[in-house]
Scaffold this active site. Structure first.
Site, mmCIF file in Angstrom:
data_model
loop_
_atom_site.group_PDB
_atom_site.id
_atom_site.type_symbol
_atom_site.label_atom_id
_atom_site.label_comp_id
_atom_site.label_asym_id
_atom_site.label_seq_id
_atom_site.Cartn_x
_atom_site.Cartn_y
_atom_site.Cartn_z
ATOM 1 C CG HIS A 1 49.984 63.932 -19.738
ATOM 2 N ND1 HIS A 1 50.449 62.804 -20.398
ATOM 3 C CD2 HIS A 1 50.204 63.714 -18.424
ATOM 4 C CE1 HIS A 1 50.923 61.948 -19.509
ATOM 5 N NE2 HIS A 1 50.792 62.465 -18.308
ATOM 6 C CG ASN B 1 54.479 60.597 -17.346
ATOM 7 O OD1 ASN B 1 55.254 59.656 -17.139
ATOM 8 N ND2 ASN B 1 53.350 60.452 -18.027
ATOM 9 C CB VAL B 2 60.319 61.803 -17.858
ATOM 10 C CG1 VAL B 2 60.204 62.047 -19.351
ATOM 11 C CG2 VAL B 2 60.557 63.129 -17.139
ATOM 12 N NE ARG B 3 55.977 55.770 -15.985
ATOM 13 C CZ ARG B 3 55.443 56.140 -17.133
ATOM 14 N NH1 ARG B 3 55.333 57.419 -17.411
ATOM 15 N NH2 ARG B 3 55.030 55.244 -18.009
ATOM 16 C CG HIS C 1 34.172 54.748 -21.446
ATOM 17 N ND1 HIS C 1 35.511 54.892 -21.157
ATOM 18 C CD2 HIS C 1 33.591 55.941 -21.141
ATOM 19 C CE1 HIS C 1 35.719 56.104 -20.686
ATOM 20 N NE2 HIS C 1 34.576 56.768 -20.673
ATOM 21 N N GLY D 1 49.855 55.477 -1.656
ATOM 22 C CA GLY D 1 49.722 56.414 -0.553
ATOM 23 C C GLY D 1 50.299 57.776 -0.845
ATOM 24 N N GLY D 2 50.333 58.159 -2.104
ATOM 25 C CA GLY D 2 50.826 59.481 -2.469
ATOM 26 C C GLY D 2 49.878 60.583 -2.024
ATOM 27 N NE ARG D 3 50.004 67.766 -0.568
ATOM 28 C CZ ARG D 3 49.569 68.765 -1.331
ATOM 29 N NH1 ARG D 3 49.723 68.693 -2.647
ATOM 30 N NH2 ARG D 3 48.989 69.828 -0.808
#
Length: 308
Positions: A108, A110-112, A177, A260-262
């Site tokens: 995995h 991601n960059v943002r 958990h 509200g993303g896809r």
């Protein structure tokens, strides 16, 4: 924050998505990423790319999104309540790759970039991202390679950078958990702005570009390893942990759903197949037991590598 700076981030992210997809297609040798562009009613959109039924990758998704709106969702203000009510823009590339062979880890990255604005006040912006590795049948040399790449891209930004973001990754990708980490970690950073825009953006680019350097050599090394039903069943069982983390803890999933993303794009991180088994316990001394006994708690992998 100028439009030029936001445009520069967007240009890099679009190119990063292209580079990752092209490289992984070459590694797979059979399947290609299919693209679906989408628009968000509240503002913005993205392009989702999914590869299915490949020689090497059973399924993988590489998403780009640029969304904006008049109010940040709760997941984005939980730790920053002073930002509630601000308008926002969020840009990013996020990917999850689920290999077919159980000896290849799931990965995995991601960059943002976020910016929150309010009339009459300075914009608040930050970068975030990282990458982490989730093996089923791990090898020390693979984990050491993964962390060596992570450290090498961090080194130009200060000797404290790798240990700080390595620990943050261990802490973040932790299933409370289950009392275990999701995998063997990597890097995780958020709220990065103290370096200034240019240096913070440079670090985000280093992390995004470093993902392929970290992952592809592991895939190439393990993709032809023989396996049978036992390994496949265990892979599907451990994929269940991936689902648990993404649905219970992952802030990116929560942000996407709350903003509200896809939905299909947000949940493309899920594996195509997974299973759960009640109170499963691997046989003592087995390869399956090795994962939980030796790999799913934080460890200084680079120190281990230097001792060998």
């Amino acid at each position: 924050m100028s439009d030029f700076e936001i445009t520069s981030v967007k240009k890099f992210l679009l190119k990063l998505q292209d580079n990752i997809c092209q490289t992984l297609e070459l590694v797979d040798g059979k399947s290609h990423f299919e693209e679906e562009a989408w628009e968000r009613a509240e503002g913005g959109g993205g392009r989702t790319r999914v590869l299915k039924d490949g020689n090497v990758f059973e399924q993988g998704g590489v998403n780009f999104s640029h969304v904006f709106g008049g109010k940040l969702p709760p997941s984005a203000t939980a730790n920053r309540p002073e930002l509630a009510g601000r308008s926002f823009q969020a840009l990013g590339v996020s990917l999850v790759i689920h290999p077919r062979n159980p000896y290849i880890p799931t990965s995995h990255a991601n960059v943002r970039f976020f910016i929150a604005e309010k009339e009459g006040e300075k914009p608040v912006w930050w970068f975030g991202g990282g990458f982490d590795l989730t093996p089923f049948y791990p090898f020390d040399e693979d984990v050491i390679h993964w962390h060596s790449v992570a450290k090498s891209l961090c080194d130009p930004f200060g000797e404290e950078t790798y240990p700080k973001y390595k620990k943050w990754c261990d802490d973040y990708f932790y299933l409370k958990h289950r009392n275990e980490t999701r995998g063997v970690g990597g890097l995780f950073f958020d709220d990065l702005n103290e370096l200034g825009f240019d240096k913070s953006f440079e670090f985000m680019q280093a992390v995004g570009n470093g993902y392929l350097d970290a992952y592809v050599p592991i895939v190439e090394k393990r993709k032809n390893t023989p396996y049978g039903d036992t390994e496949r069943d265990f892979q599907l069982y451990r994929r269940g942990r991936y689902v648990e983390f993404n649905l219970v803890y992952d802030r990116g999933t929560l942000f996407g759903l709350q903003s509200g993303g896809r939905t299909e794009s947000i949940l493309m991180s899920m594996p195509p197949l997974a299973r759960w088994a009640y109170n499963y316990q691997p046989a003592p001394g087995s390869k399956e037991a090795n994962l939980t006994e030796n790999y799913l708690s934080p460890k200084d992998w680079l120190e281990l590598g230097s001792a060998e």
